[in-house]
Design a protein around this motif. Structure first.
Motif, PDB file in Angstrom:
ATOM      1  N   ARG A  70      -8.692  -5.422   2.775  1.00  0.00           N
ATOM      2  CA  ARG A  70      -8.037  -4.111   2.844  1.00  0.00           C
ATOM      3  C   ARG A  70      -6.546  -4.277   3.107  1.00  0.00           C
ATOM      4  O   ARG A  70      -6.152  -5.081   3.957  1.00  0.00           O
ATOM      5  CB  ARG A  70      -8.641  -3.244   3.942  1.00  0.00           C
ATOM      6  CG  ARG A  70      -9.975  -2.622   3.594  1.00  0.00           C
ATOM      7  CD  ARG A  70     -10.494  -1.717   4.689  1.00  0.00           C
ATOM      8  NE  ARG A  70     -11.749  -1.085   4.309  1.00  0.00           N
ATOM      9  CZ  ARG A  70     -11.846   0.073   3.656  1.00  0.00           C
ATOM     10  NH1 ARG A  70     -10.742   0.735   3.349  1.00  0.00           N
ATOM     11  NH2 ARG A  70     -13.017   0.575   3.334  1.00  0.00           N
ATOM     12  N   TYR A 107      -7.771   1.898  -4.773  1.00  0.00           N
ATOM     13  CA  TYR A 107      -7.769   2.350  -3.383  1.00  0.00           C
ATOM     14  C   TYR A 107      -9.166   2.735  -2.925  1.00  0.00           C
ATOM     15  O   TYR A 107     -10.080   2.947  -3.734  1.00  0.00           O
ATOM     16  CB  TYR A 107      -6.811   3.533  -3.213  1.00  0.00           C
ATOM     17  CG  TYR A 107      -5.352   3.142  -3.265  1.00  0.00           C
ATOM     18  CD1 TYR A 107      -4.688   2.738  -2.113  1.00  0.00           C
ATOM     19  CD2 TYR A 107      -4.647   3.164  -4.472  1.00  0.00           C
ATOM     20  CE1 TYR A 107      -3.351   2.381  -2.156  1.00  0.00           C
ATOM     21  CE2 TYR A 107      -3.314   2.804  -4.517  1.00  0.00           C
ATOM     22  CZ  TYR A 107      -2.669   2.416  -3.357  1.00  0.00           C
ATOM     23  OH  TYR A 107      -1.352   2.040  -3.392  1.00  0.00           O
ATOM     24  N   SER A 108      -9.322   2.847  -1.615  1.00  0.00           N
ATOM     25  CA  SER A 108     -10.619   3.155  -1.010  1.00  0.00           C
ATOM     26  C   SER A 108     -11.130   4.545  -1.387  1.00  0.00           C
ATOM     27  O   SER A 108     -12.328   4.814  -1.284  1.00  0.00           O
ATOM     28  CB  SER A 108     -10.540   3.030   0.519  1.00  0.00           C
ATOM     29  OG  SER A 108      -9.504   3.855   1.044  1.00  0.00           O
ATOM     30  N   THR A 158      -8.261  -1.780  -1.843  1.00  0.00           N
ATOM     31  CA  THR A 158      -9.484  -2.567  -1.678  1.00  0.00           C
ATOM     32  C   THR A 158      -9.758  -3.510  -2.850  1.00  0.00           C
ATOM     33  O   THR A 158     -10.666  -4.339  -2.771  1.00  0.00           O
ATOM     34  CB  THR A 158     -10.703  -1.639  -1.517  1.00  0.00           C
ATOM     35  OG1 THR A 158     -10.781  -0.759  -2.650  1.00  0.00           O
ATOM     36  CG2 THR A 158     -10.582  -0.819  -0.233  1.00  0.00           C
ATOM     37  N   ARG A 207      -3.773  -1.782   4.355  1.00  0.00           N
ATOM     38  CA  ARG A 207      -3.662  -0.448   4.923  1.00  0.00           C
ATOM     39  C   ARG A 207      -2.256   0.119   4.764  1.00  0.00           C
ATOM     40  O   ARG A 207      -1.338  -0.587   4.360  1.00  0.00           O
ATOM     41  CB  ARG A 207      -4.092  -0.466   6.395  1.00  0.00           C
ATOM     42  CG  ARG A 207      -5.578  -0.803   6.575  1.00  0.00           C
ATOM     43  CD  ARG A 207      -5.954  -0.957   8.026  1.00  0.00           C
ATOM     44  NE  ARG A 207      -7.408  -1.113   8.191  1.00  0.00           N
ATOM     45  CZ  ARG A 207      -8.062  -2.249   8.002  1.00  0.00           C
ATOM     46  NH1 ARG A 207      -7.394  -3.348   7.653  1.00  0.00           N
ATOM     47  NH2 ARG A 207      -9.369  -2.297   8.165  1.00  0.00           N
ATOM     48  N   HIS A 208      -2.117   1.398   5.110  1.00  0.00           N
ATOM     49  CA  HIS A 208      -0.823   2.079   5.012  1.00  0.00           C
ATOM     50  C   HIS A 208       0.236   1.316   5.807  1.00  0.00           C
ATOM     51  O   HIS A 208       0.002   0.910   6.948  1.00  0.00           O
ATOM     52  CB  HIS A 208      -0.938   3.502   5.550  1.00  0.00           C
ATOM     53  CG  HIS A 208       0.371   4.216   5.622  1.00  0.00           C
ATOM     54  ND1 HIS A 208       1.113   4.544   4.504  1.00  0.00           N
ATOM     55  CD2 HIS A 208       1.100   4.645   6.690  1.00  0.00           C
ATOM     56  CE1 HIS A 208       2.214   5.154   4.882  1.00  0.00           C
ATOM     57  NE2 HIS A 208       2.236   5.236   6.196  1.00  0.00           N
ATOM     58  N   SER A 244      -6.750   2.879   1.732  1.00  0.00           N
ATOM     59  CA  SER A 244      -6.393   1.453   1.751  1.00  0.00           C
ATOM     60  C   SER A 244      -6.626   0.837   0.371  1.00  0.00           C
ATOM     61  O   SER A 244      -7.496   1.280  -0.381  1.00  0.00           O
ATOM     62  CB  SER A 244      -7.252   0.710   2.776  1.00  0.00           C
ATOM     63  OG  SER A 244      -7.066   1.218   4.074  1.00  0.00           O
ATOM     64  N   ASN A 263       0.848  -1.187   0.000  1.00  0.00           N
ATOM     65  CA  ASN A 263       0.000   0.000   0.000  1.00  0.00           C
ATOM     66  C   ASN A 263       0.889   1.245   0.000  1.00  0.00           C
ATOM     67  O   ASN A 263       1.701   1.434   0.907  1.00  0.00           O
ATOM     68  CB  ASN A 263      -0.917   0.026   1.220  1.00  0.00           C
ATOM     69  CG  ASN A 263      -1.924   1.150   1.144  1.00  0.00           C
ATOM     70  OD1 ASN A 263      -2.867   1.102   0.369  1.00  0.00           O
ATOM     71  ND2 ASN A 263      -1.711   2.187   1.936  1.00  0.00           N
TER      72      ASN A 263
END
Length: 260
Positions: free
Chosen positions: A119, A150-151, A63, A121-122, A61, A55
């Motif tokens: 997901r 991404y989200s 997805t 995440r960072h 996030s 990510n």
């Protein structure tokens, strides 16, 4: 605040900013979507490819991940390993040129795998494992173009092809090198490094193919070495510059103290 304190503070701030730039550049260079292992033998059977997706966004996030498999040099017998929290959708395509195998003629192959529901995440990455029954034996390189959603709705297109002798593209497609068996490979069936393109025609003869494989492998190794050397020298130069600035600040401070 004394001139000495001001000088030291400015020197320290500049050094910190420069070092942060070095670290950021190093992080950006390693945050591509990649496939592992990096090489297999041509025609290898019963193996696993792992697509690593990091990510890159601070505030969003990952997805959705779409991996597109080549159909001009198809990967046969594809199976998806279940991933906790993710749902995989497998799309097959009728081949323009059927592939003959020991088990019969194959007319369809997987052309796309899409993962959704999870997901990344960072500061995280996810490995998506794909098992295969057989890799093609008529090319030296497979590219797996990938879309990362991404989200926040943004999409990063990892689809650019690396060119021999050129700098690495900004968004390179994950690539798998295929080599002749016995070439000193890191993966199963004696696979090793060679270069080519998933749009290349089949090798004309074993002798010619062996020579081309050797030449392209040496070229790829040289390009990789040059790129690594350039990055290392650039990073080293920046670090030396930071140290020089710090040393200059302390020297200036000592000089002013001596005159006071």
């Amino acid at each position: 605040m004394s001139p000495t304190s001001t000088t030291l503070r400015r020197t320290g701030t500049l050094a910190a900013l420069t070092l942060a730039g070095v670290l950021a550049a190093a992080g950006a260079a390693s945050a591509h979507v990649t496939v592992h292992p990096e090489s297999y033998a041509k025609g290898a059977t019963d193996g696993v490819l792992s697509f690593r997706v990091p990510n890159e966004e601070d505030t969003a996030s990952t997805t959705k991940v779409q991996v597109f498999l080549p159909t001009d040099h198809p990967v046969l017998g594809v199976l998806v390993t279940p991933q906790a929290g993710w749902t995989a959708k497998v799309t097959t395509t009728k081949l323009k040129k059927p592939v003959k195998t020991d088990d019969g003629t194959i007319t369809d192959a997987v052309s796309e795998i899409t993962w959704t529901g999870g997901r990344i995440r960072h500061g995280e990455f996810q490995d998506f494992d794909v098992a295969f029954g057989q890799l093609p034996d008529d090319t030296g390189r497979l590219s797996f173009k990938t879309l990362q959603t991404y989200s926040d709705g943004s999409v990063v297109r990892w689809i650019e092809e690396a060119k021999a002798g050129a700098d690495e593209p900004e968004n390179p497609a994950p690539a798998l090198t295929l080599t002749a068996e016995g070439a000193g490979a890191e993966a199963s069936n004696g696979s090793g490094g060679a270069a080519g393109s998933d749009a290349d025609p089949a090798a004309p003869s074993s002798a010619s193919s062996s020579k081309d494989t050797k030449d392209t492998k040496e070229s790829a190794a040289s390009d990789t070495a040059d790129d690594s050397t350039a990055r290392s020298l650039g990073t080293a130069g920046l670090v030396v510059g930071v140290l020089g600035l710090i040393a200059a600040g302390f020297a200036l401070a000592r000089g002013r103290n001596a005159r006071s």
